[in-house]
Design a protein around this motif. Structure first.
Motif, PDB file in Angstrom:
ATOM      1  N   PRO A 258     -12.652   0.844  -9.574  1.00 29.81           N
ATOM      2  CA  PRO A 258     -12.457  -0.478  -8.955  1.00 29.81           C
ATOM      3  C   PRO A 258     -12.105  -0.329  -7.476  1.00 29.81           C
ATOM      4  CG  PRO A 258     -11.306  -0.338 -11.057  1.00 29.81           C
ATOM      5  CD  PRO A 258     -11.792   1.045 -10.746  1.00 29.81           C
ATOM      6  N   MET A 259     -12.653  -1.206  -6.657  1.00 41.98           N
ATOM      7  CA  MET A 259     -12.444  -1.109  -5.220  1.00 41.98           C
ATOM      8  C   MET A 259     -10.964  -1.201  -4.860  1.00 41.98           C
ATOM      9  SD  MET A 259     -14.127  -3.376  -2.142  1.00 41.98           S
ATOM     10  CE  MET A 259     -15.763  -2.841  -2.665  1.00 41.98           C
ATOM     11  N   ALA A 260     -10.251  -2.098  -5.565  1.00 45.20           N
ATOM     12  CA  ALA A 260      -8.828  -2.268  -5.263  1.00 45.20           C
ATOM     13  C   ALA A 260      -8.065  -0.967  -5.516  1.00 45.20           C
ATOM     14  CB  ALA A 260      -8.237  -3.402  -6.095  1.00 45.20           C
ATOM     15  N   LEU A 261      -8.421  -0.244  -6.603  1.00 42.94           N
ATOM     16  CA  LEU A 261      -7.754   1.012  -6.903  1.00 42.94           C
ATOM     17  C   LEU A 261      -8.093   2.066  -5.857  1.00 42.94           C
ATOM     18  CD1 LEU A 261      -6.073   2.850  -8.695  1.00 42.94           C
ATOM     19  CD2 LEU A 261      -8.117   3.234 -10.109  1.00 42.94           C
ATOM     20  N   ASP A 262      -9.336   2.109  -5.434  1.00 43.09           N
ATOM     21  CA  ASP A 262      -9.740   3.064  -4.409  1.00 43.09           C
ATOM     22  C   ASP A 262      -8.959   2.834  -3.118  1.00 43.09           C
ATOM     23  OD1 ASP A 262     -11.792   5.079  -3.267  1.00 43.09           O
ATOM     24  OD2 ASP A 262     -11.963   3.350  -1.920  1.00 43.09           O
ATOM     25  N   ILE A 263      -8.815   1.571  -2.728  1.00 43.04           N
ATOM     26  CA  ILE A 263      -8.057   1.252  -1.516  1.00 43.04           C
ATOM     27  C   ILE A 263      -6.606   1.671  -1.655  1.00 43.04           C
ATOM     28  CG2 ILE A 263      -7.214  -0.654  -0.077  1.00 43.04           C
ATOM     29  CD1 ILE A 263      -9.839  -2.100  -0.671  1.00 43.04           C
ATOM     30  N   GLU A 264      -6.025   1.391  -2.819  1.00 41.73           N
ATOM     31  CA  GLU A 264      -4.622   1.733  -3.040  1.00 41.73           C
ATOM     32  C   GLU A 264      -4.410   3.250  -2.997  1.00 41.73           C
ATOM     33  OE1 GLU A 264      -0.554   1.284  -3.761  1.00 41.73           O
ATOM     34  OE2 GLU A 264      -2.099  -0.134  -3.098  1.00 41.73           O
ATOM     35  N   LEU A 265      -5.292   4.008  -3.632  1.00 39.04           N
ATOM     36  CA  LEU A 265      -5.164   5.464  -3.630  1.00 39.04           C
ATOM     37  C   LEU A 265      -5.284   6.020  -2.217  1.00 39.04           C
ATOM     38  CD1 LEU A 265      -7.242   6.443  -6.797  1.00 39.04           C
ATOM     39  CD2 LEU A 265      -4.754   6.513  -6.538  1.00 39.04           C
ATOM     40  N   ARG A 266      -6.217   5.477  -1.446  1.00 35.99           N
ATOM     41  CA  ARG A 266      -6.388   5.955  -0.069  1.00 35.99           C
ATOM     42  C   ARG A 266      -5.161   5.637   0.787  1.00 35.99           C
ATOM     43  NH1 ARG A 266     -11.558   7.653   0.987  1.00 35.99           N
ATOM     44  NH2 ARG A 266     -13.091   7.143  -0.639  1.00 35.99           N
ATOM     45  N   HIS A 267      -4.602   4.443   0.586  1.00 29.07           N
ATOM     46  CA  HIS A 267      -3.402   4.070   1.341  1.00 29.07           C
ATOM     47  C   HIS A 267      -2.237   4.991   0.995  1.00 29.07           C
ATOM     48  CE1 HIS A 267      -4.670  -0.337   2.365  1.00 29.07           C
ATOM     49  NE2 HIS A 267      -5.353   0.575   3.030  1.00 29.07           N
ATOM     50  N   ARG A 268      -2.070   5.286  -0.296  1.00 19.89           N
ATOM     51  CA  ARG A 268      -0.976   6.163  -0.712  1.00 19.89           C
ATOM     52  C   ARG A 268      -1.176   7.582  -0.169  1.00 19.89           C
ATOM     53  NH1 ARG A 268       2.222   4.441  -5.261  1.00 19.89           N
ATOM     54  NH2 ARG A 268       1.719   2.288  -5.795  1.00 19.89           N
ATOM     55  N   GLN A 278      -6.712  15.547  -2.284  1.00 19.24           N
ATOM     56  CA  GLN A 278      -5.442  16.202  -2.560  1.00 19.24           C
ATOM     57  C   GLN A 278      -4.512  15.290  -3.341  1.00 19.24           C
ATOM     58  OE1 GLN A 278      -4.322  17.011   1.438  1.00 19.24           O
ATOM     59  NE2 GLN A 278      -5.489  18.907   1.589  1.00 19.24           N
ATOM     60  N   PHE A 279      -4.475  14.016  -2.963  1.00 13.94           N
ATOM     61  CA  PHE A 279      -3.567  13.089  -3.628  1.00 13.94           C
ATOM     62  C   PHE A 279      -3.985  12.851  -5.079  1.00 13.94           C
ATOM     63  CE2 PHE A 279      -2.235   8.699  -4.660  1.00 13.94           C
ATOM     64  CZ  PHE A 279      -0.861   8.889  -4.594  1.00 13.94           C
ATOM     65  N   VAL A 280      -5.280  12.627  -5.314  1.00 14.72           N
ATOM     66  CA  VAL A 280      -5.755  12.373  -6.675  1.00 14.72           C
ATOM     67  C   VAL A 280      -5.502  13.585  -7.562  1.00 14.72           C
ATOM     68  CG1 VAL A 280      -7.815  11.967  -8.078  1.00 14.72           C
ATOM     69  CG2 VAL A 280      -7.452  10.638  -6.006  1.00 14.72           C
TER      70      VAL A 280
END
Length: 332
Positions: A258-268, A278-280
């Motif tokens: 989901p786009m919203a999840l992708d944005i959230e992961l990138r922000h974090r 690295q974060f994922v």
């Protein structure tokens, strides 16, 4: 910026530091000429000076090409540290990675104190500053102390809880340091503390060039604000090194995120100063390695919640024990 290496010409390094401390920010050509003439050594070339600049932490290469001393760039900075024992009648201050710039400067020569005298690095390999009697405040275990560097002098004091920066300011610190810290070098450093110390100091000096007021008021210690400044704290939530720093690695793609999840992961990831990959990998390892290993999970039926049984089975079960008022369908 190459990965900093400890095997630099220490004599040349010390001469360069002395020159910029004496003369202020100086361009590389002029700095090279001054040091070469003062030392009477024709081997001091611009190439040799630039090699030292690529690895040194006490020398800051400014965007305009001039070279400055770290102490001048950090003028006005306030770094904090949470003490683990009472400082009453003590002359030794045990520190950590939160105040690494001061430890690096003191390793070259003692730091002048605002109260008089000097603080020198310990004779052992421990991260300890030792000063004259009375240079430390009356802090107790758990207190937050500030180390303030102003006009070339260090002062230490206790920070009242209501003077510590709030969540918004903490997030700004994480964001700026994350942007300025070269994460690919950070992770490539592995367990080399010297390299990671150097990268953290480089990031701090870079942000101070951009914002001279950065960390000019008390904040929480850097090792508390950052996700993993040196990778050496066993209590940290990224401590499962084996889960995200394996000797071998594979790559895979995720479809349908989901786009919203992708944005959230990138922000974090950005907040932590990490790449998305690295974060994922870190959060997947953090979750997976805290559940039983695959071979210990047992039959899948043992993991099916009771409510997940077919509706007919649930209805039969409810009828057997009675459920709901008369005239209503069980489970309604």
């Amino acid at each position: 910026m190459p990965i900093p290496l400890p095997d630099i010409d220490e004599t040349l390094h010390d001469r360069l530091v002395g020159a910029v401390r004496r003369d202020g920010p100086t361009d590389v050509a002029t700095l090279t000429r001054r040091v070469r003439l003062a030392a009477g050594d024709h081997r001091v070339t611009e190439t040799a000076v630039r090699v030292v600049l690529d690895s040194a932490t006490l020398l800051v290469h400014r965007p305009d090409g001039r070279v400055a001393w770290l102490g001048d760039v950090l003028d006005g900075i306030v770094l904090t540290h949470r003490v683990r024992g009472s400082l009453a009648d003590r002359c030794d201050l045990w520190l950590g990675q939160s105040v690494q710039p001061f430890l690096a400067m003191a390793a070259l020569e003692p730091l002048p104190l605002a109260t008089g005298g000097e603080a020198r690095i310990a004779d052992t390999l421990d991260p300890v500053l030792i000063g004259p009697p009375g240079w430390l405040p009356a802090a107790e275990a758990g207190d937050l102390v500030s180390l303030t560097w102003t006009r070339g002098r260090l002062s230490v004091g206790v920070v009242p809880p209501d003077e510590v920066a709030g969540p918004a300011e903490e997030e700004a610190v994480r964001c700026l340091l994350g942007e300025r810290c070269r994460t690919e070098l950070w992770w490539a450093a592995g367990d080399d503390d010297w390299v990671r110390h150097a990268l953290l100091i480089r990031a701090l000096s870079s942000v101070r060039l951009e914002d001279p007021d950065f960390l000019s008021t008390p904040h929480a210690p850097l090792d508390q604000l950052l996700y993993d400044p040196l990778g050496s704290d066993p209590r940290h939530h990224w401590r499962d090194v084996a889960a995200w720093r394996p000797e071998g690695a594979v790559s895979f793609a995720i479809a349908g995120m989901p786009m919203a999840l992708d944005i959230e992961l990138r922000h974090r990831a950005e907040r932590y100063g990490m790449t998305l990959d690295q974060f994922v990998i870190a959060i997947l390892g953090h979750l997976a390695w805290r559940t039983p290993f695959a071979e210990d999970l047992g039959p899948w039926e043992d993991w099916v919640p009771e409510d997940a049984r077919p509706r007919e089975a649930r209805v039969a079960h409810l009828r057997s024990i009675g459920d709901g008022p008369p005239g209503t369908e069980p489970g309604a």
